[in-house]
Design a protein around this motif. Sequence first.
Motif, PDB file in Angstrom:
ATOM      1  N   GLN A   1      36.047  23.404  54.736  1.00 40.19           N
ATOM      2  CA  GLN A   1      36.431  22.500  55.810  1.00 40.19           C
ATOM      3  C   GLN A   1      35.292  22.455  56.820  1.00 40.19           C
ATOM      4  OE1 GLN A   1      39.589  25.465  57.366  1.00 40.19           O
ATOM      5  NE2 GLN A   1      39.245  24.096  59.075  1.00 40.19           N
ATOM      6  N   THR A   2      35.350  21.475  57.703  1.00 45.50           N
ATOM      7  CA  THR A   2      34.387  21.377  58.786  1.00 45.50           C
ATOM      8  C   THR A   2      35.161  21.388  60.089  1.00 45.50           C
ATOM      9  OG1 THR A   2      32.899  20.080  57.400  1.00 45.50           O
ATOM     10  CG2 THR A   2      32.506  20.013  59.769  1.00 45.50           C
ATOM     11  N   ARG A   3      34.709  22.221  61.020  1.00 46.22           N
ATOM     12  CA  ARG A   3      35.362  22.339  62.320  1.00 46.22           C
ATOM     13  C   ARG A   3      34.279  22.377  63.389  1.00 46.22           C
ATOM     14  NH1 ARG A   3      39.003  27.531  63.642  1.00 46.22           N
ATOM     15  NH2 ARG A   3      38.845  27.436  65.897  1.00 46.22           N
ATOM     16  N   ASP A   4      34.338  21.473  64.319  1.00 44.86           N
ATOM     17  CA  ASP A   4      33.326  21.370  65.381  1.00 44.86           C
ATOM     18  C   ASP A   4      31.924  21.305  64.796  1.00 44.86           C
ATOM     19  OD1 ASP A   4      35.368  21.457  67.276  1.00 44.86           O
ATOM     20  OD2 ASP A   4      35.202  23.625  67.539  1.00 44.86           O
ATOM     21  N   GLY A   5      31.782  20.625  63.664  1.00 44.89           N
ATOM     22  CA  GLY A   5      30.486  20.471  63.018  1.00 44.89           C
ATOM     23  C   GLY A   5      30.061  21.644  62.161  1.00 44.89           C
ATOM     24  N   VAL A   6      30.796  22.734  62.196  1.00 40.38           N
ATOM     25  CA  VAL A   6      30.467  23.933  61.421  1.00 40.38           C
ATOM     26  C   VAL A   6      31.172  23.862  60.069  1.00 40.38           C
ATOM     27  CG1 VAL A   6      30.672  26.458  61.324  1.00 40.38           C
ATOM     28  CG2 VAL A   6      30.172  25.318  63.510  1.00 40.38           C
ATOM     29  N   VAL A   7      30.415  24.079  59.010  1.00 35.19           N
ATOM     30  CA  VAL A   7      30.996  24.122  57.672  1.00 35.19           C
ATOM     31  C   VAL A   7      31.572  25.514  57.455  1.00 35.19           C
ATOM     32  CG1 VAL A   7      30.563  23.898  55.201  1.00 35.19           C
ATOM     33  CG2 VAL A   7      29.335  22.429  56.822  1.00 35.19           C
ATOM     34  N   ILE A   8      32.814  25.560  56.993  1.00 35.05           N
ATOM     35  CA  ILE A   8      33.508  26.828  56.777  1.00 35.05           C
ATOM     36  C   ILE A   8      33.896  26.913  55.304  1.00 35.05           C
ATOM     37  CG2 ILE A   8      35.536  28.198  57.359  1.00 35.05           C
ATOM     38  CD1 ILE A   8      35.571  26.385  60.002  1.00 35.05           C
ATOM     39  N   LEU A   9      33.444  27.967  54.661  1.00 30.17           N
ATOM     40  CA  LEU A   9      33.845  28.241  53.279  1.00 30.17           C
ATOM     41  C   LEU A   9      34.651  29.529  53.280  1.00 30.17           C
ATOM     42  CD1 LEU A   9      30.566  27.596  51.232  1.00 30.17           C
ATOM     43  CD2 LEU A   9      32.443  26.016  51.687  1.00 30.17           C
TER      44      LEU A   9
ATOM     45  N   ASP B   1      27.783  26.375  43.679  1.00 26.43           N
ATOM     46  CA  ASP B   1      27.974  24.936  43.915  1.00 26.43           C
ATOM     47  C   ASP B   1      28.444  24.661  45.333  1.00 26.43           C
ATOM     48  OD1 ASP B   1      27.208  24.464  41.301  1.00 26.43           O
ATOM     49  OD2 ASP B   1      29.263  24.167  40.565  1.00 26.43           O
ATOM     50  N   ARG B   2      29.407  25.431  45.811  1.00 30.69           N
ATOM     51  CA  ARG B   2      29.948  25.212  47.164  1.00 30.69           C
ATOM     52  C   ARG B   2      28.914  25.535  48.233  1.00 30.69           C
ATOM     53  NH1 ARG B   2      32.213  21.992  45.139  1.00 30.69           N
ATOM     54  NH2 ARG B   2      34.209  22.240  44.138  1.00 30.69           N
ATOM     55  N   LEU B   3      28.162  26.606  48.039  1.00 34.37           N
ATOM     56  CA  LEU B   3      27.121  26.963  49.007  1.00 34.37           C
ATOM     57  C   LEU B   3      26.013  25.913  49.035  1.00 34.37           C
ATOM     58  CD1 LEU B   3      26.877  30.810  48.418  1.00 34.37           C
ATOM     59  CD2 LEU B   3      27.605  29.675  50.535  1.00 34.37           C
ATOM     60  N   ARG B   4      25.642  25.419  47.863  1.00 35.97           N
ATOM     61  CA  ARG B   4      24.596  24.381  47.807  1.00 35.97           C
ATOM     62  C   ARG B   4      25.070  23.126  48.539  1.00 35.97           C
ATOM     63  NH1 ARG B   4      22.699  24.208  42.508  1.00 35.97           N
ATOM     64  NH2 ARG B   4      21.056  25.594  43.155  1.00 35.97           N
ATOM     65  N   GLU B   5      26.300  22.706  48.278  1.00 33.00           N
ATOM     66  CA  GLU B   5      26.841  21.536  48.988  1.00 33.00           C
ATOM     67  C   GLU B   5      26.822  21.754  50.499  1.00 33.00           C
ATOM     68  OE1 GLU B   5      30.797  20.888  47.545  1.00 33.00           O
ATOM     69  OE2 GLU B   5      30.117  20.422  45.517  1.00 33.00           O
ATOM     70  N   ALA B   6      27.216  22.945  50.922  1.00 27.76           N
ATOM     71  CA  ALA B   6      27.302  23.240  52.358  1.00 27.76           C
ATOM     72  C   ALA B   6      25.925  23.261  53.010  1.00 27.76           C
ATOM     73  CB  ALA B   6      28.012  24.569  52.578  1.00 27.76           C
ATOM     74  N   THR B   7      24.938  23.834  52.341  1.00 29.06           N
ATOM     75  CA  THR B   7      23.612  23.932  52.948  1.00 29.06           C
ATOM     76  C   THR B   7      22.853  22.612  52.890  1.00 29.06           C
ATOM     77  OG1 THR B   7      22.669  24.804  50.889  1.00 29.06           O
ATOM     78  CG2 THR B   7      23.361  26.405  52.551  1.00 29.06           C
ATOM     79  N   GLU B   8      23.339  21.666  52.100  1.00 28.86           N
ATOM     80  CA  GLU B   8      22.664  20.370  52.016  1.00 28.86           C
ATOM     81  C   GLU B   8      23.339  19.286  52.848  1.00 28.86           C
ATOM     82  OE1 GLU B   8      22.428  19.703  47.802  1.00 28.86           O
ATOM     83  OE2 GLU B   8      20.779  21.135  47.586  1.00 28.86           O
ATOM     84  N   ARG B   9      24.417  19.623  53.543  1.00 28.59           N
ATOM     85  CA  ARG B   9      25.088  18.638  54.399  1.00 28.59           C
ATOM     86  C   ARG B   9      24.204  18.295  55.586  1.00 28.59           C
ATOM     87  NH1 ARG B   9      31.455  20.361  54.869  1.00 28.59           N
ATOM     88  NH2 ARG B   9      31.843  20.312  52.641  1.00 28.59           N
TER      89      ARG B   9
END
Length: 143
Positions: A16-24, A40-48
Amino acid sequence: MASQPQSATALTISSQTRDGVVILRARGELDLGSAPVLRDRLREATERPAAPALVVDLAEVSFCDSVGMSELVLALHRSEDQGLRLALSGVHGSLERLLLATGLHNVFDIHPTFVDAFRAVTAPGGPGRPGRAVTVPGGSSEG
């Protein structure tokens, strides 16, 4: 969004994203069989684009081996390359032992709870990342 395990080892990741912060939030076992789910999830998060920080909550991870640790190190490299702050929360058990044994507890921005990690990455002028280079024996710095 949740990821279903790609192997017999159960690992789920919610995002999810909260206040612009990606949370896994990870739940289950992090090992050779489940590492691709986290990767996969970490790659998606670091490429946002435009995300200032990423918090990975590991409070519900029941096991972590060296492969899982390697995925976290690679995520740290990617986040630093993107100018994204990475914080871990809820580190315990085998993951905590691995971090201590390897000295990586001094490299990651680690907080006891998700709330602590979220506050740290959203605080104006909050503490910076350690920002040290990490080398994984037998691994590469790219995922």
